[in-house]
Write a protein that holds these residues in place. Structure first.
Motif, PDB file in Angstrom:
ATOM      1  N   LYS A 246       0.822  -1.217   0.000  1.00  0.00           N
ATOM      2  CA  LYS A 246       0.000   0.000   0.000  1.00  0.00           C
ATOM      3  C   LYS A 246       0.855   1.266   0.000  1.00  0.00           C
ATOM      4  CE  LYS A 246      -3.361   2.174   3.134  1.00  0.00           C
ATOM      5  NZ  LYS A 246      -4.782   2.296   2.838  1.00  0.00           N
ATOM      6  N   SER A 314      -8.163  -4.071   1.943  1.00  0.00           N
ATOM      7  CA  SER A 314      -6.846  -4.570   1.553  1.00  0.00           C
ATOM      8  C   SER A 314      -6.770  -6.058   1.826  1.00  0.00           C
ATOM      9  CB  SER A 314      -5.737  -3.828   2.305  1.00  0.00           C
ATOM     10  OG  SER A 314      -5.762  -4.161   3.676  1.00  0.00           O
ATOM     11  N   VAL A 319      -3.672  -3.194  -1.589  1.00  0.00           N
ATOM     12  CA  VAL A 319      -4.998  -2.656  -1.847  1.00  0.00           C
ATOM     13  C   VAL A 319      -5.481  -3.170  -3.205  1.00  0.00           C
ATOM     14  CG1 VAL A 319      -6.341  -0.547  -2.172  1.00  0.00           C
ATOM     15  CG2 VAL A 319      -4.473  -0.600  -0.499  1.00  0.00           C
TER      16      VAL A 319
END
Lengths: 335, 335
Positions: A246, A314, A319
């Motif tokens: 992420k 996520s 994600v």
């Protein structure tokens, strides 16, 4: 409740990475797919028989309880025939990257000199090893794939017995190439059946929609949909699911890649149902690939059901596409 | 050391925002520019005489020691002639936004119905109030400006005495329009003389290069350079410098806008020198605008010198274009 059953779904273009990322994400693909073509762009890339065997072992260690076949690939270099003969039973394809075209592609091909590549590509033709190609030039971002068509033509003409897979095609130009040469095939991602450049930079800047090749124009999306929905026999599903942590995606200078593996089948059901083409999905996600590659995956039956499904924010620290959004289909069972 | 002197530089398209942001950034423009056309897209937008007067007062309060004229604008709505007569001495132009086209453009024009706009645009013609236009349709991101050309044509034909400024043009299509109608003019930013879409999403995703209109194709950049470097008499510099706090730019779903005000003149010197056109820069950054708008800015002399200058990582919490990079020109003195 409306359901749709898929048999032996295959992901013909998958990035599983390595280490902790591999451990976190490989089980997601192994759950719903019978197998996947595993991209070799590790750091350093997969270039030896030993690399292939060890990487496959690391992958299998993450999915001990699933029927899942990682179809291994080598990173394209000019290999000699003796070497290819020694690895042919352990690989399903060889993946060619132009040098620097995308994530971990350094050391790829820097000039398409047919004579320099001839020994390798003729050996691959004889050994029936498909050549998977990331087909982008170093040109202007919206033109890179279309500009690469002349290289596909060069390869297809010079090596008529080589199976050439145009990976993750994004343009009408690539779709139009499909029927020009018998030995050209293509994979298409699910995100390129959903997104255009508008979804990347048309409103706000959307890093989770940013990938290479970049999503193109509406008419390109239409061309991709036309061959995917008809399950054109030379077209296969390949997610190009490409996880990045992420913090690497949501920072300045974000990396290219869209993570779709765990929601790909659900999204494909939604798209194919929307166009009333669900009957063609089986060919797109498995049968065409089995014919083209000549592979026989282990049995797996995935039942999807039409119901609202909220995509997780996520998966570990990756994600996914449409994180937190509701999509229309979910996986009901896998056997 | 090589130097270049600019007299009364003008920024014909500037976002100064309000509140703390205004206090932080207005002095940067006031330092090196004699004046600037101030965009009215505050929240809520500047639509009354009172709004104009108060906003100007807030701007002037931030720059007590500089000679700097904020040329005020109204946010376009259909205003009646009596109102326009009451504000004409306090504004320099009216800025038209298509509804939702960019930052803080909600409430802009949603359909270009010439008859509905006629009273306003005829009154503006009579009162010699230029119409500044953000010229983008709601179409595909790379086509939005080119698609807007038909609306420019409609406006230019129906209101031949209205000065129409095509703001921050980014395409060859807009450049080609310049000479088609006597009453069409244009501003060009410095970042659109430097960037293409490749710099936004061609390598990594670069939020500080992301703006609306988005940077286009190499041939568009060439067309912009051709008229800017020649200082085409209908073309003026307008930075469209658009500050956003760093956290708004470097997060998922980043806002559109490139912040260039404090480095614009330096970059322009670098570009114009590179093409051996420094002699034309004075017209591009001031003389053309004075002629087109009929304005007489206060005297200011800015001397730039050719030497390496490292662009600051940020100005307060706003990250400029080329933050941390070395550029070739710096400001030596301002008098």
């Amino acid at each position: 409740m409306k359901t749709h059953t898929l048999l032996m779904p295959l992901d013909m273009h998958l990035h599983l990475r390595d280490g902790v990322m591999l451990e976190n994400i490989a089980p997601l693909s192994a759950y719903s797919f019978s197998g996947a073509i595993i991209m070799p762009n590790l750091v350093p890339p997969v270039t030896t028989l030993d690399d292939v065997k060890k990487y496959k072992k690391r992958i299998m260690a993450t999915v001990p309880n699933d029927y899942f076949e990682p179809y291994m690939t080598l990173f394209y270099k000019n290999y000699d025939k003796a070497f290819l003969e020694s690895v042919v039973d352990n690989i399903t394809a060889i993946k060619l990257y132009p040098d620097g075209a995308t994530t971990n592609s350094d050391g790829g091909v820097s000039s398409f000199d047919i004579e320099e590549m001839r020994e390798t590509l003729e050996a691959m033709s004889e050994l029936d090893i498909p050549l998977c190609v990331h087909g982008e030039t170093a040109g202007f971002v919206m033109d890179r794939e279309a500009e690469f068509m002349s290289i596909y033509e060069l390869l297809a003409k010079n090596f008529p017995n080589l199976k050439i897979i145009m990976e993750h095609i994004t343009t009408k130009a690539a779709v139009d190439m499909l029927d020009k040469y018998d030995n050209l095939y293509a994979t298409i991602t699910v995100h390129h059946l959903l997104l255009t450049l508008d979804d990347v930079v048309g409103g706000m800047m959307m890093p989770h929609h940013f990938c290479k090749p970049i999503a193109k124009r509406p008419e390109d999306l239409d061309a991709l949909l036309s061959v995917a929905l008809e399950a054109h026999p030379k077209v296969m599903f390949g997610s190009d699911s490409a996880p990045h942590p992420k913090n690497k995606k949501e920072s300045c200078g974000c990396a290219a890649g869209v993570f779709t593996a765990p929601i790909a089948l659900q999204l494909l059901c939604e798209i194919f149902e929307q166009y009333d083409k669900l009957d063609n999905l089986q060919a797109f996600v498995s049968d065409n690939a089995q014919s083209i590659y000549g592979i026989c995956p282990e049995f797996k039956e995935v039942v999807l059901e039409k119901r609202p499904f909220e995509v997780p924010a996520s998966y570990s620290d990756v994600v996914p596409l449409y994180a937190g959004k509701e999509i229309g289909w979910a996986i009901q069972s896998v056997e």
